[in-house]
Enzyme design. Structure first.
Site, PDB file in Angstrom:
ATOM      1  N   SER A 156      32.886  34.079  40.774  1.00 29.35           N
ATOM      2  CA  SER A 156      32.142  35.266  40.373  1.00 29.35           C
ATOM      3  C   SER A 156      30.692  35.164  40.845  1.00 29.35           C
ATOM      4  CB  SER A 156      32.254  35.459  38.852  1.00 29.35           C
ATOM      5  OG  SER A 156      31.791  36.724  38.459  1.00 29.35           O
ATOM      6  N   ASP A 251      40.590  43.465  39.157  1.00 28.95           N
ATOM      7  CA  ASP A 251      39.205  43.003  39.061  1.00 28.95           C
ATOM      8  C   ASP A 251      38.327  43.989  39.819  1.00 28.95           C
ATOM      9  OD1 ASP A 251      36.768  41.659  39.151  1.00 28.95           O
ATOM     10  OD2 ASP A 251      37.601  39.793  39.937  1.00 28.95           O
ATOM     11  N   HIS A 281      39.785  39.483  36.333  1.00 29.74           N
ATOM     12  CA  HIS A 281      38.634  38.612  36.548  1.00 29.74           C
ATOM     13  C   HIS A 281      38.624  37.501  35.498  1.00 29.74           C
ATOM     14  CE1 HIS A 281      34.646  37.935  38.315  1.00 29.74           C
ATOM     15  NE2 HIS A 281      34.266  37.552  37.116  1.00 29.74           N
TER      16      HIS A 281
END
Length: 311
Positions: A156, A251, A281
């Site tokens: 991320s 996501d 995610h």
């Protein structure tokens, strides 16, 4: 494919708790909430030690993991950056994942406690990761690490920092990473992809949260187009190290991760990109595993082993 039933059940349970979203809190409150949701511990590893990298910007804590059954020779190394929108997250929050990667890949992992936004805005966190990489790549031999086999990676916002770090190291003289492991990375600031439209609400990470994270991270609006903040803005990706990019079907960051992989490939960088079906995610986090977490860790470990020379 449809959202995996186990993932759906977890999302519904989280929604039922009614916890505030990051954008509804102060950064301190968001961090406290994140650390309270620690999840399950990671596996036993061969050794764990905490260190401090002294830099011109102040000390940067790092945690060094060595895998079970490590050989006596110098170990290949993954310098790992945690996620959390540059605002939350820590060495502790990514401890289980770092342990899992160390054992699965048979490598050392250096987990970086970079400074967080908004107290430290871009490019401060990236600078911390840069110095942590140099700590492993230049001074690694005295710590049992192989300076010639140092990869970088993150999830991320950590994937964003890893991608940006690869660009920064390409543009400077000095050691280079041998590989990039980018797990659902943030690569652009525009938030205008189809996956944002499809998955921007109701799948864990939301569009509002990402907008809030970007607001905390960027010092000035012009930084939204700085390739070291948004790697997709780079004019060329030629000369970057080989990469594995992992994305999740549900996501909002899916499309920008895959687009970045495609751009690297078009610019001659060896790239593999895998989309994990039915996942959201955060599924790579082994502290709160999802049905395909083990598969993703195994794929990442195999790619690292290959990059390190088929260990």
């Amino acid at each position: 494919m449809p959202l995996h039933p186990e993932v759906r059940k977890r999302l519904e349970a989280e929604a039922a708790l009614g916890l505030p979203q990051p954008w509804q809190q102060t950064p301190t409150e968001a961090r406290t909430q994140r650390e309270a949701a620690a999840g399950q511990p990671g596996p036993e590893v061969g050794a764990v030690s905490d260190h401090v990298v002294e830099t011109s910007n102040g000390p940067v804590p790092v945690r060094l993991y060595k895998p079970l059954g490590a050989s006596d020779g110098p170990l290949p190394t993954l310098v790992w950056m945690h996620g959390g929108g540059w605002v939350i997250g820590s060495i502790a929050s990514t401890d289980a994942t770092a342990r899992s990667l160390a054992n699965a890949a048979g490598c050392a992992v250096v987990s970086v406690e970079y400074r967080l936004a908004p107290e430290t805005k871009h490019p401060g966190p990236l600078a911390d990761c840069y110095f942590a990489f140099l700590w492993a790549a230049i001074g690694g031999a005295e710590r049992g690490l192989d300076p010639e086999r140092v990869a970088i990676g993150g999830a991320s916002a950590g994937g964003n920092l890893a991608a940006a770090l690869a660009l920064r190291l390409r543009n400077r003289k000095g050691p280079r990473p041998c590989f990039q492991l980018l797990v659902y990375p943030v690569t652009d600031s525009r938030m205008d992809t189809p996956s944002y439209e499809e998955n921007g609400e109701g799948y864990g990470l939301s569009r509002k949260s990402m907008a809030w994270y970007w607001e905390q991270y960027l010092a000035v609006p012009d930084h939204a187009d700085d390739p070291y903040a948004a790697p997709m803005r780079a004019e060329s990706l030629t000369g970057l190290p080989p990469a594995l990019v992992l994305t999740a079907e549900y996501d909002p960051l899916r499309d920008e991760g895959e687009a970045y992989a495609a751009r690297m490939q078009a610019d001659g960088v060896p790239v593999a990109c895998t989309r994990y079906p039915g996942m959201v995610h955060g599924f790579f986090n082994t502290a709160t595993p999802a049905p395909l977490t083990d598969d993703a860790i195994a794929e990442a470990a195999a790619a690292l082993r290959a990059a390190f020379g088929g260990l």
